[in-house]
Structures are given as structure tokens and as C-alpha cells.
Scaffold this active site. Structure first.
Site, PDB file in Angstrom:
ATOM      1  CE1 TYR A 144      71.328  55.605  47.646  1.00 62.12           C
ATOM      2  CE2 TYR A 144      70.429  56.415  49.712  1.00 62.12           C
ATOM      3  CZ  TYR A 144      70.331  56.279  48.340  1.00 62.12           C
ATOM      4  OH  TYR A 144      69.258  56.791  47.653  1.00 62.12           O
ATOM      5  CG  ASP A 239      73.217  47.398  47.794  1.00 59.01           C
ATOM      6  OD1 ASP A 239      72.700  48.429  48.308  1.00 59.01           O
ATOM      7  OD2 ASP A 239      73.389  47.275  46.566  1.00 59.01           O
ATOM      8  CE  LYS A 267      74.895  52.844  41.815  1.00 58.40           C
ATOM      9  NZ  LYS A 267      74.726  54.287  41.682  1.00 58.40           N
TER      10      LYS A 267
END
Ligand code: KE4
Length: 428
Positions: A144, A239, A267
């Protein structure tokens, strides 16, 4: 456990916000039941509106590696906000965070701040396409990378949680430029490269998959991916929105010793405030406007408050033995959960890299999305609720990760293992 206030508030939320949540995976879709409405978080704990306390292994889906409301991070946020929250101009703080990131992750020679991981991956794909003058991208099933149209193809996390093949609203033409391969299966990538080689701009990969549950890469997978992309002039994008500064002070690329061309971050670098970043080779990044022709912009990009929360977080993560301590207690937890499953005589496959853990109710091995999907999600839902009743908050989805913080105490780890022992016995 009284949760009537949560239920009441969530009912109201559903009349105002689609599904009552601002991000689908929070809705308990795959574990059932009604989400809990939180009103406070401190250290390793969440507190809901009914006054219940939970030991938190979601940590806002990764950012809160220092625990919630860390005094040093709060102090920086408050002091900075007193001088204004966003200037819309260059600021001293964004330069400092850029310096820290480029020092900690040497493959990042230039970095651009954005406001989410989605923006980071979306912009990196655009940049890769511009640099290579090619349109096709390869991602991996179950990975994702946020909700940009071209990446919502066989995605993990909330998409997998809701069992959505992909998302309506993504034109076939967009998805058509996105090819998917199998994680840990270099052959599946080689076949796509053989067929589409010259059209492929980039391959984007979670170096440690965290959105199909946690699935570590086979030792030879990423090096093979690096060789293959180099050979065919394809850019390799890591990623690291989840793994960046989670598994190592230099990210998964430092831990696994594979250097991508571009890296996406998010994050942890915002310490709990909205942020994302992308960066990499100077010759590629210098194509980004206004240095180059590839447009990307953002009103609040690099705003001083989110940036200082990131600076303080990275400062503390740079201190000696932070990652060693995280490693030790994460290993202890993983071993304890595995032992609890063995005692309960239920099939359970534990995965872990650093302080990101995955637990599958399956015999295993789990090496990709196809095998992860075979895991018993119903049993996971029962485990989730059983642990919740013991005051332990796990991810409300089989296809997510559990995270530890620097402030999860040995006592709280022991409590978690004991609770898991009790709950797993009931799952037989
Ligand atoms: P955001 O746009 O949510 O900041 O980042 C997207 C993203 C990109 N890349 C990776 C590897 C990610 O894990 C994410 C976001 N992760 C999910 C949970 N696994 C965020 C939780 C949510 O969607 O609510």
C-alpha cells in the site's frame, strides 16, 4: 468494559462523516464491532471517552515511536506554534529537518516535504515518469502506497482490509499503467520487465511490507530488484513511509543494505503531525519545480510545527542504543506471542522486523499477499476483541502491523503476553 459513550459518539459521527471515520481502516470493518472513540493518549496508552485505558500497539499507524505526547516533542510544538504555525515561506526549521534526514539517509541527497505519505509516493511516481520519460509503473500485490489513483491497484492496508479488489473511480486508463508483481518473487518482476521493459519508469516497493500484515523481504529479493532495475534503466523507489526510522536510524535501506534511487517518507518524521517527504539522487530530484520542470506544491508543506515535531523525534532516535532496546523488547513480545499460540495449539505465524510485528493465524510461511490472505481473518477478529477486553489495542485489521514504542515497559510486554495466552486458549 463500558463503551456507551463511544457508541453514542460514533453513531453521531456516522451521520456526519462517511463510515464515521476519516480513514477506513479505523472503522473495525474486518474485525467487527464498534470503533472506540479516543479522547487522550499518553506514553504507550490510549484513553477512550468512557475512561477505559488501552496499551496501544497501533501508535497512530506508526508515527508515535516515542509514545504519545512525548514531553520533548510537545515542548517543541508549543514553543514553535507561539511564533506562528505556518509562514508559507522558507523557514529555518525545514532546513534543519532536511539536513537531519539527508545525514541519516545518505541516499537522500535532496528532499522535498509534503503533507502525507500519499503525497510523497504520488509525487515520486510523477518524478520517475518525467526522469525516465516512461509511463508504466510496477507495484506489488498487497503493498500500500497511499490512495493516489494509480497506486490503488491490488493495494494492501485498508483496501485489503475491506476486501476491495481496487477502488471505483480509478479510470481503467490510469490503472492500465500500473503493473503488479508478487512480493518476494523476483521472477514475477523479471517477466513483467521482459514484456514491458522499455516502458517501465519505476518499481515502487515497501522494502519491508507492512500493509499485508508484516512480510519481511527474502534476503535476496531487494538486491535482485536493485540489479534488475539498474540493468533496465528503471528507477527503484523505496516506500519507507512506515519503515523509515522505524526499523533503523537510516531506514530499511540501511538495515538491508540496498540503496534505492528515490525514497518516500512519512509518519515518524512528523512526530504525529501531518507530514510526508520524498527524496533521493540529486540528478533526479533537481527535476522538481522550481529547480526543474516537474510540478509539485503544497500550502502547508514543511510547516514549522510539523517539522519541529519531526526534528525532536529524529533527535531522540539518533541517541545510542534506542534501536537496540526497541529490538530486545520487540523480540521478547514476538517470542511470547509465538509461545502463547503454541501453548494454545493454534496455527500462528509470527513475523517481525525491529519494532514492527505481524501475526497471522495460519501455519505459514507467509511470504506474499496470496499467502497472507489465507490467514484466518475471523480468528484474528476474535483475537483482536479478546485482547481489547484485556485492555490491549491491536490494529483492527489482519493486514496491518503492530508497533512498539520506546516507552512500552517490560511490564506492559509481559502483560500483553499473558493476555495473549488467555485469549488464544479461547480461540481453539
Ligand atoms: P498517508 O497518506 O496515510 O500518510 O501514507 C500512505 C502510506 C504510504 N506508504 C505506506 C508504506 C503506508 O503504510 C502508508 C499509510 N499506512 C496506513 C496504514 N498501514 C495508514 C493508516 C490509514 O490509512 O489510516
Amino acid at each position: 468494559m463500558k463503551t456507551s459513550q463511544s457508541a453514542q459518539l460514533f453513531k453521531k459521527a456516522q451521520r456526519l462523516i462517511p463510515g464515521g471515520v476519516n480513514s477506513p481502516v479505523r472503522a473495525f470493518g474486518s474485525v467487527g464491532g464498534t470503533p472506540l472513540v479516543m479522547k487522550k493518549a499518553k506514553g504507550a496508552y490510549l484513553f477512550d471517552v468512557d475512561g477505559n485505558r488501552y496499551l496501544d500497539y497501533v501508535l497512530s499507524w506508526g508515527p508515535m515511536i516515542l509514545g504519545h505526547a512525548h514531553p520533548q516533542v510537545l515542548e517543541a510544538i508549543i514553543e514553535t506554534a507561539k511564533n506562528g504555525t505556518s509562514f508559507g515561506t522558507p523557514s529555518q526549521q525545514e532546513v534543519e529537518l532536511a539536513e537531519r534526514i539527508t545525514k541519516m539517509v545518505p541516499s537522500i541527497q535532496r528532499v522535498r516535504f509534503v503533507n502525507s505519505g500519499t503525497e510523497a509516493t504520488m509525487s515520486t511516481i510523477r518524478l520517475a515518469r518525467a526522469y525516465t520519460k516512461r509511463d508504466t509503473i510496477i507495484k506489488f500485490e498487497g503493498c500500500y502506497h497511499g490512495h493516489a489513483d494509480h497506486l490503488l491497484v491490488k493495494a494492501g492496508s485498508g483496501v485489503a482490509t475491506l476486501g476491495m479488489p481496487d477502488s471505483p473511480g480509478v479510470p481503467k486508463a490510469f490503472a492500465g499503467h500500473t503493473l503488479t508483481a508478487r512480493y518476494n518473487d523476483i521472477g514475477s518482476v523479471e517477466r513483467l520487465v521482459k514484456q514491458h521493459g522499455k516502458k517501465i519508469a519505476c518499481i515502487i516497493v515497501e522494502p519491508i511490507a507492512g500493509n499485508m500484515g508484516v512480510v519481511p523481504p527474502h534476503p535476496e529479493f531487494l538486491p535482485a530488484l536493485r540489479d534488475l532495475t539498474k540493468k533496465h534503466g528503471i528507477l527503484l523507489i523505496f516506500d519507507e513511509v512506515m519503515t523509515g526510522f522505524r526499523v533503523h536510524p537510516g531506514g530499511a535501506q540501511a538495515l538491508l543494505k540496498v540503496k534505492p534511487d528515490l525514497t518516500c517518507l512519512g509518519k515518524i518524521i512528523g512526530g504525529g503531525l501531518p507530514i510526508g517527504a520524498y527524496g533521493g539522487r540529486k540528478d533526479i530530484m533537481e527535476m522538481i519545480a522550481p529547480a526543474g520542470p516537474v510540478y509539485q506544491a503544497g500550502t502547508l508543506s514543511g510547516n514549522p510545527v510539523a517539522v519541529v515535531a519531526g526534528i525532536e523525534t529524529l533527535k531522540m532516535l539518533s541517541q545510542p542504543d534506542v534501536f537496540e532496546k526497541l529490538e530486545k523488547k520487540s523480540q521478547k513480545l514476538a517470542d511470547g506471542l509465538g509461545e502463547a499460540a503454541r501453548q494454545a495449539k493454534i496455527p500462528y505465524y509470527q513475523t517481525r522486523v525491529g519494532s514492527m510485528l505481524g501475526g497471522f493465524f495460519a501455519k505459514g510461511p507467509i511470504t506474499d499477499y496470496a499467502s497472507a490472505k489465507k490467514s484466518d481473518a475471523v480468528r484474528y477478529g476474535k483475537f483482536f476483541h479478546g485482547m481489547l477486553r484485556q485492555g490491549i489495542y491491536l490494529a483492527p485489521s489482519q493486514f496491518e502491523a503492530a508497533f512498539l514504542s520506546t516507552v512500552h515497559s517490560p511490564e506492559s510486554i509481559r502483560k500483553t503476553i499473558t493476555a495473549a495466552g488467555k485469549v488464544m486458549k479461547l480461540l481453539r
